[in-house]
Design a protein around this motif. Structure first.
Motif, PDB file in Angstrom:
ATOM      1  N   UNK A   5       0.955  -1.036   0.030  1.00  0.00           N
ATOM      2  CA  UNK A   5      -0.006  -0.046   0.036  1.00  0.00           C
ATOM      3  C   UNK A   5       0.729   1.262   0.008  1.00  0.00           C
ATOM      4  N   UNK A   6       0.805   2.047  -1.025  1.00  0.00           N
ATOM      5  CA  UNK A   6       1.640   3.290  -1.222  1.00  0.00           C
ATOM      6  C   UNK A   6       0.891   4.245  -0.429  1.00  0.00           C
ATOM      7  N   UNK A   7       1.431   5.250  -0.320  1.00  0.00           N
ATOM      8  CA  UNK A   7       0.928   6.642   0.126  1.00  0.00           C
ATOM      9  C   UNK A   7       2.043   7.837   0.158  1.00  0.00           C
ATOM     10  N   UNK A   8       1.593   8.885   0.157  1.00  0.00           N
ATOM     11  CA  UNK A   8       2.372  10.180   0.203  1.00  0.00           C
ATOM     12  C   UNK A   8       2.498  10.991  -1.171  1.00  0.00           C
ATOM     13  N   UNK A  92       3.691  11.403 -12.479  1.00  0.00           N
ATOM     14  CA  UNK A  92       3.537   9.841 -12.979  1.00  0.00           C
ATOM     15  C   UNK A  92       2.574   9.416 -11.755  1.00  0.00           C
ATOM     16  N   UNK A  93       2.041   8.263 -12.048  1.00  0.00           N
ATOM     17  CA  UNK A  93       1.569   7.365 -10.825  1.00  0.00           C
ATOM     18  C   UNK A  93       2.904   6.260 -10.446  1.00  0.00           C
ATOM     19  N   UNK A  94       3.017   6.513  -9.211  1.00  0.00           N
ATOM     20  CA  UNK A  94       4.279   5.690  -8.612  1.00  0.00           C
ATOM     21  C   UNK A  94       3.834   4.458  -7.871  1.00  0.00           C
ATOM     22  N   UNK A  95       4.376   3.358  -8.366  1.00  0.00           N
ATOM     23  CA  UNK A  95       4.012   2.154  -7.680  1.00  0.00           C
ATOM     24  C   UNK A  95       5.189   1.420  -6.973  1.00  0.00           C
ATOM     25  N   UNK A  96       4.891   0.927  -6.071  1.00  0.00           N
ATOM     26  CA  UNK A  96       5.787   0.026  -5.159  1.00  0.00           C
ATOM     27  C   UNK A  96       5.743  -1.331  -5.761  1.00  0.00           C
ATOM     28  N   UNK A  97       6.909  -1.992  -5.673  1.00  0.00           N
ATOM     29  CA  UNK A  97       6.870  -3.558  -6.042  1.00  0.00           C
ATOM     30  C   UNK A  97       7.806  -4.403  -5.366  1.00  0.00           C
ATOM     31  N   UNK A 121      -0.430   8.849  -6.931  1.00  0.00           N
ATOM     32  CA  UNK A 121      -0.263   9.941  -7.955  1.00  0.00           C
ATOM     33  C   UNK A 121       0.728  11.096  -7.498  1.00  0.00           C
ATOM     34  N   UNK A 122       1.769  11.332  -8.286  1.00  0.00           N
ATOM     35  CA  UNK A 122       2.506  12.631  -8.180  1.00  0.00           C
ATOM     36  C   UNK A 122       2.657  13.388  -9.111  1.00  0.00           C
TER      37      UNK A 122
END
Length: 126
Positions: A5-8, A92-97, A121-122
Motif C-alpha cells: 500500500x503506497x501513500x504520500x 506519474x503514478x508511482x508504484x511500489x513493487x 499519483x505524483x
C-alpha cells in the motif's frame, strides 16, 4: 498473500520534495527486493529505483539519480522513496513493487516483480 500500500503522493511545485511510503504486509518482507516504478499518461511503466533486502545495494534510473533516495525499514515492513528537486517530468503514478526472488540480483524490468501496490499519483506543476 503479500499486500503493498503506497501513500504520500500529491500535487507539488517544481523544486519541491515528497516522500512516498510503501507498507508491506502478509509476506516475508526482508527477503524481497523492493522497487519503485512510475507510469506517466501515454507512456510505459518505467523503473525508478530498487533496493536490496539488506539495503546494502541501491539502484537508480539516470533520470532520478542524485535527486531520489530509496530506503527500507525491514522491522516496520516499509520502503520509502524520498524525492527532492522534483520536476514536471516526474509527474506519474508511482508504484511500489516486490520481487520475491532470492538470488540477490536486481531487475529493472517491471515484469519481474511479483507484487504491486495500487499506485499513488505524483503531480509536479511548473
Amino acid at each position: 498473500q503479500v499486500q503493498l500500500v503506497e501513500s504520500g503522493g500529491g500535487l507539488v511545485q517544481t523544486g519541491d520534495s515528497l516522500r512516498l511510503s510503501c507498507a508491506v504486509s502478509g509476506g516475508t518482507f526482508s527477503y524481497h527486493y523492493m522497487g519503485w516504478f512510475r507510469q506517466a499518461p501515454g507512456k510505459e511503466r518505467e523503473f525508478v529505483t530498487a533496493i536490496s533486502w539488506s539495503a546494502g545495494r541501491t539502484y537508480y534510473a539516470d533520470s532520478v539519480k542524485g535527486r531520489f533516495t530509496i530506503s527500507r525499514d525491514n522491522a516496520r515492513g516499509t520502503v520509502y522513496l524520498q524525492m527532492n528537486s522534483l520536476k514536471p517530468e516526474d509527474t506519474a503514478v508511482y508504484y511500489c513493487a516486490a520481487d520475491r526472488r532470492t538470488d540477490g540480483s536486481v531487475s529493472y524490468s517491471w515484469g519481474t516483480y511479483d507484487y504491486w501496490g495500487q499506485g499513488t499519483q505524483v503531480t509536479v506543476s511548473s
